[in-house]
Design an enzyme around this catalytic site. Structure first.
Site, short mmCIF file in Angstrom:
data_model
loop_
_atom_site.label_atom_id
_atom_site.label_comp_id
_atom_site.label_asym_id
_atom_site.label_seq_id
_atom_site.Cartn_x
_atom_site.Cartn_y
_atom_site.Cartn_z
N LYS A 1 16.78 72.85 93.08
CA LYS A 1 16.89 73.60 91.83
C LYS A 1 15.71 74.56 91.68
O LYS A 1 15.87 75.70 91.26
CB LYS A 1 16.97 72.62 90.64
N GLN B 1 16.26 65.46 85.10
CA GLN B 1 17.04 64.99 86.26
C GLN B 1 17.50 63.55 86.05
O GLN B 1 16.70 62.67 85.73
CB GLN B 1 16.17 65.09 87.53
N ASP C 1 21.99 72.12 81.07
CA ASP C 1 22.82 71.21 81.86
C ASP C 1 24.17 70.98 81.16
O ASP C 1 25.11 70.48 81.77
CB ASP C 1 22.11 69.85 81.99
#
Ligand code: NDP
Length: 284
Positions: free
Chosen positions: A53, A97, A120
């Site tokens: 990422k 995460q 997200d």
């Protein structure tokens, strides 16, 4: 028939490169997009995802701000960090995460993220916006799947789409996105008695289960487009999806490979959402 492989890696690279011009426009308007990446603990897979990422941020010209916290981090400490990031004007998107260590509640932490920075797309408000067709951030994996279908020249309008898996982060939002594009959607899951009977009716199959190579050629209608979200290890420890790719190749019309399919697209959509967060805020 031999199925076409849909090149997610190539598409993700193109989409990420295309973001450079949008990033430049944000910078010209006075702000460089920034993504805060929060990793708690030492999960090796998570470390790889976070690294990828951050690399994608670099490729698009987005600033990444890393926060690596020890496994022993308390919920209060993590929530305090999220609170700070919500207030930080340099941070446009916040990525925590997952999975988090067992003592931390992912729901609590995700819902502490400001919906304007929920790149997200996991916040309950983002989920509600998707359900009700209002603007919000789309969850990255299902969003990437829609881009892969587009790349394959597959318009879901009027097609029968079968989504296998009903998680909050993949299966359910995937079904909603396909519905929004006018597909007739069936959602299958672990209690579906005869999965093959369901998938054989599908023009589009999205596999989001987490079981190595479970979709075989005899479960697929000729010409179907198959998107493989699964990430598993096969009997030799090699990365593979939920689709037995070699087996479906002679039946399907198109299929995404693992690796090189959905995975890179998930990351490309995360960076896209981050740039979009800035564009929305600046009214670009
Ligand atoms: P979950 O474990 O949350 O959900 C799995 C789903 O599969 C559940 O709904 C479950 O049904 C269903 N399922 C389990 N067994 C069967 C079966 N035998 N037949 C039909 N359905 C079944 O997983 P996620 O949605 O988080 O992830 C799915 C896969 O996608 C994993 O391999 C994950 O690693 C991968 N993934 C990949 C990403 C990427 O970027 N490439 C991103 C996110 C996930 P039930 O609800 O009844 O239990």
């Amino acid at each position: 028939m031999t199925a076409t492989l849909i090149d997610g890696k190539g598409l993700a690279a193109r989409l990420t490169d295309d973001l450079k011009a949008r990033v430049a426009r944000c910078e010209a308007a006075g702000h460089k997009p920034g993504l805060a990446v929060v990793l708690v603990g030492e999960n090796p897979a998570s470390q790889v995802y976070v690294r990828n990422k951050i690399r994608a941020c670099e490729r698009a010209g987005v600033t990444s701000i890393e926060h690596r916290l020890p496994e022993s981090t308390t919920e209060a400490e993590l929530l305090a960090l999220i609170h700070d990031l919500n207030q930080d004007p340099m941070v446009d998107g916040i990525l925590v995460q997952l999975p988090l260590p067992a003592h931390l509640s992912a729901d609590l932490v995700i819902d502490a993220i400001s919906p304007e920075k929920d790149v997200d797309g996991f916040h309950v408000q983002s989920a509600g916006s998707l359900l009700t067709g209002r603007p919000g951030f789309l969850p990255c994996t299902p969003y990437g799947v829609m881009k892969l279908l587009e790349e394959a020249g597959c318009d879901p309008n009027g097609k029968h789409a079968v989504v296998v898996g009903r998680s909050n982060i993949v299966g359910k939002p995937q079904a909603l996105l396909l519905l929004e594009k006018n597909a007739t959607v069936t959602v299958a899951h672990s209690r579906t008695p005869d999965l093959g009977a369901v998938t054989r009716q599908a023009d589009i199959i999205v596999m989001a289960v987490g079981r190595a190579k479970m979709l075989k050629g005899d479960m697929v209608k000729p010409g179907a487009v198959i998107i493989d979200v699964g990430m598993n290890r096969d009997e030799n420890g090699k990365l593979c999806g939920d689709v037995d790719t070699a087996d479906v190749m002679e039946v399907a019309g198109a299929v995404t490979p693992v690796p090189g399919g959905v995975g890179p697209m998930t990351i490309a959509m995360l960076i896209t959402n981050t740039v979009e967060a800035v564009e929305r805020r600046l009214g670009l």
